[in-house]
Structures are given as C-alpha cells and as structure tokens.
Motif scaffolding. Structure first.
Motif, PDB file in Angstrom:
ATOM      1  N   PRO A 132       0.831  -1.360  -0.077  1.00  0.00           N
ATOM      2  CA  PRO A 132      -0.019   0.011   0.070  1.00  0.00           C
ATOM      3  C   PRO A 132       0.746   1.399  -0.004  1.00  0.00           C
ATOM      4  O   PRO A 132       0.245   2.320  -0.218  1.00  0.00           O
ATOM      5  N   LYS A 133       2.028   1.246   0.253  1.00  0.00           N
ATOM      6  CA  LYS A 133       3.141   2.174   0.365  1.00  0.00           C
ATOM      7  C   LYS A 133       4.123   2.016  -0.802  1.00  0.00           C
ATOM      8  O   LYS A 133       5.103   1.368  -0.122  1.00  0.00           O
ATOM      9  N   VAL A 134       4.044   2.744  -1.735  1.00  0.00           N
ATOM     10  CA  VAL A 134       5.218   2.639  -2.690  1.00  0.00           C
ATOM     11  C   VAL A 134       5.655   4.121  -3.109  1.00  0.00           C
ATOM     12  O   VAL A 134       4.719   4.762  -3.717  1.00  0.00           O
ATOM     13  N   LYS A 135       6.857   4.103  -3.314  1.00  0.00           N
ATOM     14  CA  LYS A 135       7.475   5.497  -3.669  1.00  0.00           C
ATOM     15  C   LYS A 135       8.194   5.233  -5.187  1.00  0.00           C
ATOM     16  O   LYS A 135       9.085   4.311  -5.291  1.00  0.00           O
ATOM     17  N   LEU A 136       7.891   5.968  -5.859  1.00  0.00           N
ATOM     18  CA  LEU A 136       8.552   6.099  -7.285  1.00  0.00           C
ATOM     19  C   LEU A 136       9.849   7.152  -7.036  1.00  0.00           C
ATOM     20  O   LEU A 136       9.226   8.490  -6.690  1.00  0.00           O
ATOM     21  N   GLN A 137      11.026   7.094  -7.566  1.00  0.00           N
ATOM     22  CA  GLN A 137      11.957   8.348  -7.296  1.00  0.00           C
ATOM     23  C   GLN A 137      12.406   8.449  -8.916  1.00  0.00           C
ATOM     24  O   GLN A 137      13.041   7.559  -9.478  1.00  0.00           O
ATOM     25  N   ILE A 138      12.528   9.569  -9.234  1.00  0.00           N
ATOM     26  CA  ILE A 138      13.345   9.954 -10.621  1.00  0.00           C
ATOM     27  C   ILE A 138      14.427  10.958  -9.932  1.00  0.00           C
ATOM     28  O   ILE A 138      14.236  11.945  -9.656  1.00  0.00           O
TER      29      ILE A 138
ATOM     30  N   THR B 217      13.833   4.493  -9.731  1.00  0.00           N
ATOM     31  CA  THR B 217      13.760   3.542  -8.592  1.00  0.00           C
ATOM     32  C   THR B 217      12.376   3.508  -8.175  1.00  0.00           C
ATOM     33  O   THR B 217      11.731   4.667  -8.138  1.00  0.00           O
ATOM     34  N   VAL B 218      12.106   2.118  -7.633  1.00  0.00           N
ATOM     35  CA  VAL B 218      10.754   2.279  -7.212  1.00  0.00           C
ATOM     36  C   VAL B 218      10.990   1.301  -5.688  1.00  0.00           C
ATOM     37  O   VAL B 218      11.754   0.299  -5.493  1.00  0.00           O
TER      38      VAL B 218
ATOM     39  N   TYR C 291      12.218   1.600   3.679  1.00  0.00           N
ATOM     40  CA  TYR C 291      11.728   0.943   2.495  1.00  0.00           C
ATOM     41  C   TYR C 291      12.575   0.066   1.999  1.00  0.00           C
ATOM     42  O   TYR C 291      13.974   0.511   2.265  1.00  0.00           O
ATOM     43  N   SER C 292      12.500  -0.606   1.072  1.00  0.00           N
ATOM     44  CA  SER C 292      13.350  -1.634   0.310  1.00  0.00           C
ATOM     45  C   SER C 292      13.062  -1.375  -1.190  1.00  0.00           C
ATOM     46  O   SER C 292      12.058  -1.117  -1.710  1.00  0.00           O
ATOM     47  N   GLN C 293      14.268  -1.276  -1.984  1.00  0.00           N
ATOM     48  CA  GLN C 293      14.092  -1.097  -3.390  1.00  0.00           C
ATOM     49  C   GLN C 293      13.590  -2.436  -4.094  1.00  0.00           C
ATOM     50  O   GLN C 293      14.047  -3.534  -3.974  1.00  0.00           O
TER      51      GLN C 293
END
Length: 330
Positions: A104-110, A144-145, A154-156
């Motif tokens: 339910p908690k996912v981060k996209l980083q650019i 990265t997600v 968080y884990s990659q």
C-alpha cells in the motif's frame, strides 16, 4: 507592446504551501462535464506555439483546445515483476508507470543524473498507471521504485536508468501527468475554450484564465487544515465546487493553459524560506517567463492568485524574482 502587456494583469502564480501536504511538507515533494477538446495521441504532430492559423483573422488566436493523450505502446519497457515502466515516449518527455504489487505504500523516485541533488518522489498505487514527466530535459535519469517495510523504512523493488533526448523541449509541458491530470472529456478543457474565446494572443489567453481562477475559486481553509500528504488535485472538482487549496489553483490553471497550446510548468521551490509553487509559461518569440509575468506599466512583477482570491496582500511575494529558487518542474 506595452498596451498588450498591461492587459495581462497579474498573471504569475505563486501559491502558499501548507503543512501536511505538498504545499508545506518537510519530506517528499508532492506525489498527487464533457469537454470539447481535440485529442492528439500521435506525438509526431504535437502542436507547439505558433501565430494565428490560416483560418484565423489577424489578431486572433484559435481558442479550440488540444489535449495530448499519453500512450503506453510497450515498444520500450524497463522494470520487473513489481513494476512496468513504459519509456516508449521518452522523446516526448514522459513515461507511464504501473505498479503490479500489493504494497500500500510505494514510492517512485526519479533522479536527473546531471543534477545529483534533484530527486523527484511520487506515490504509486497498485494496478494504476500514471504518467510522469522527464521534466529536466535531455540527459540520463535514474528511476527507482521502493516498497514500504515499516514506518519510514523502504526496500528497493526496482532500479534502472533511461537516457532521454527530447524531440522538442516544450512538449513535456503540454501533456497531462499525475499532478496535472486531464483528458479531452475534462470539464476544465471545455471551460478553457470559453474563457479565451476573445483572446487575441497568448498573453490575453493567460490573463483570461488567470482572472477566472482568482475571481471564481475560493480558498478552502478547512481542506487546507485537514489535507493529507500525497494529496492529488481533481481539476474538475475544483471547477465545480469553486473552492480549493493552493495545489488545486495551480493544477487547474496549468491544465487550462496546456490545452490552449501554451507550454506551462508547475514549479515548486522556495520563496525566501517558504516552500512555494508557481507557474511559468512559454510565449512564442519571448521564451520561458520564469520569474516575472505581470506588467504594471513599468516593470514585470509576480502575484499570488491564492492571496488575490482570498483578499490577502501579496506585496511580500512581489519582487524582482531574486528570492525565488526553482526545485521541481511538473
């Protein structure tokens, strides 16, 4: 020229950013009836700013909105079992990301590699495809997600890179994305056509849209006090309820300008020590107007439409632009 400039009246959008959401959070930058626009999905024919069309009378501009529709053809995809990142349209300045997991908690980083300090962070929802811009222009991007483990840990789940060479540096700022979401059926698209019907040029179109937003949208103090981090604006809800917070003002105006073929950046940065958002526009023959947009008869100045709509003063945020520092473009 001065006469035309005076008509623009208070065009610059700088908006207060409050705690608990994109407008004032200390952590990540912001994550997130029928119109009458022409939908364009073939990026090879993306409209860019130009003078009057052959069908238009001199001194007029075509008010018909053009909605660029992102696609995910799957010709170039990176990712794994957790996420699919379609970069087939990277030359047009965007990618489409779909998270396949159930976290339910996912981060996209650019991260734009040429500027190591600039990292864009977004929220992803399971099974939902969202559009994100390559907003820093040509160069290498690290993508990265990350999936939440517990708390703030968080884990990659995925890491990859993408090399971008844009066909046109303006095109990314004509498309919808996760923060500025619209389609050809959005009510705001049709409303933009009504607002700019009598505009003779892009300056007058910007003025008409700006004046409508500050004259008809009221600041929603209750919403500002309760909004959660990760909030994404709904431009048609803002249009129908006639109220919103700073992010809503910015997204609505940005969407209306983009469908009027005016490249527009929703910019996040600092005004002094305050976290702010504002809008930059591109005018044919002038270029990007990044710092000053309202001509008062002598100088170009900024103005905050949230203050204007709520009756507040904006003198503290009006100046030569030297205290404004861009961080993110959406």
């Amino acid at each position: 020229m001065k006469k035309r400039m005076k008509k623009t009246a208070a065009l610059w959008l700088t908006v207060f950013l409050f705690s608990a959401f994109f407008c004032g959070c200390q952590g990540d930058p912001p994550p997130g009836n029928a119109g009458s626009g022409e939908s364009v999905s073939d990026s090879s024919s993306v409209p860019v700013p130009s003078g009057p069309s052959q069908e238009q009378e001199p001194g007029q501009r075509d008010p018909k909105p053009v909605v660029l529709t992102p696609t995910a053809p799957g010709t170039e995809v990176i990712g794994n079992e957790a996420v699919s990142i379609d970069v087939s349209n990277k030359a047009d300045g965007y990618m489409t990301v779909t998270y396949h997991g159930d976290n339910p908690k996912v981060k996209l980083q650019i991260k734009y590699v040429p500027d190591e300090e600039t990292v864009y962070t977004y929220n992803l929802q399971a099974g939902q495809s969202d559009v994100f811009l390559f907003s820093r222009g040509d160069g290498e991007y690290q993508i990265t997600v990350n999936e939440n483990i517990e708390g703030n840990r968080y884990s990659q789940a995925f890491a990859g890179t993408c090399q971008v060479a844009l066909k046109d540096q303006l095109t990314p700022f004509l498309y919808p994305n996760q923060y500025v979401k619209f389609t050809e059926d959005s009510q705001a698209v049709g409303e933009s056509q009504k607002l700019v019907q009598s505009a003779g040029d892009d300056l007058e179109a910007i003025a008409a849209i700006y004046n409508y937003v500050i004259g008809n949208i009221q600041y929603d103090f209750d919403k500002a006090a309760s909004v959660q981090s990760g909030y994404l604006p709904d431009i048609d809800e803002t249009l129908n309820t006639k109220k919103g917070i700073c992010f809503d003002y910015a997204a609505l105006m940005t969407a209306m300008l983009r469908v009027q073929r005016i490249p527009t950046k929703l910019v996040v940065g600092y005004a002094g020590e305050l976290y702010h958002a504002w809008i930059s526009v591109y005018l044919d023959g002038v270029g990007w107007i990044d710092n000053i947009i309202y001509f008062d008869g002598k100088d170009w100045v900024r103005m905050d439409p949230t203050f204007a709509a709520s009756g507040g003063g904006a003198s503290e945020y009006v100046g030569d632009g030297s205290n404004y520092h861009d961080l993110y473009y959406y």
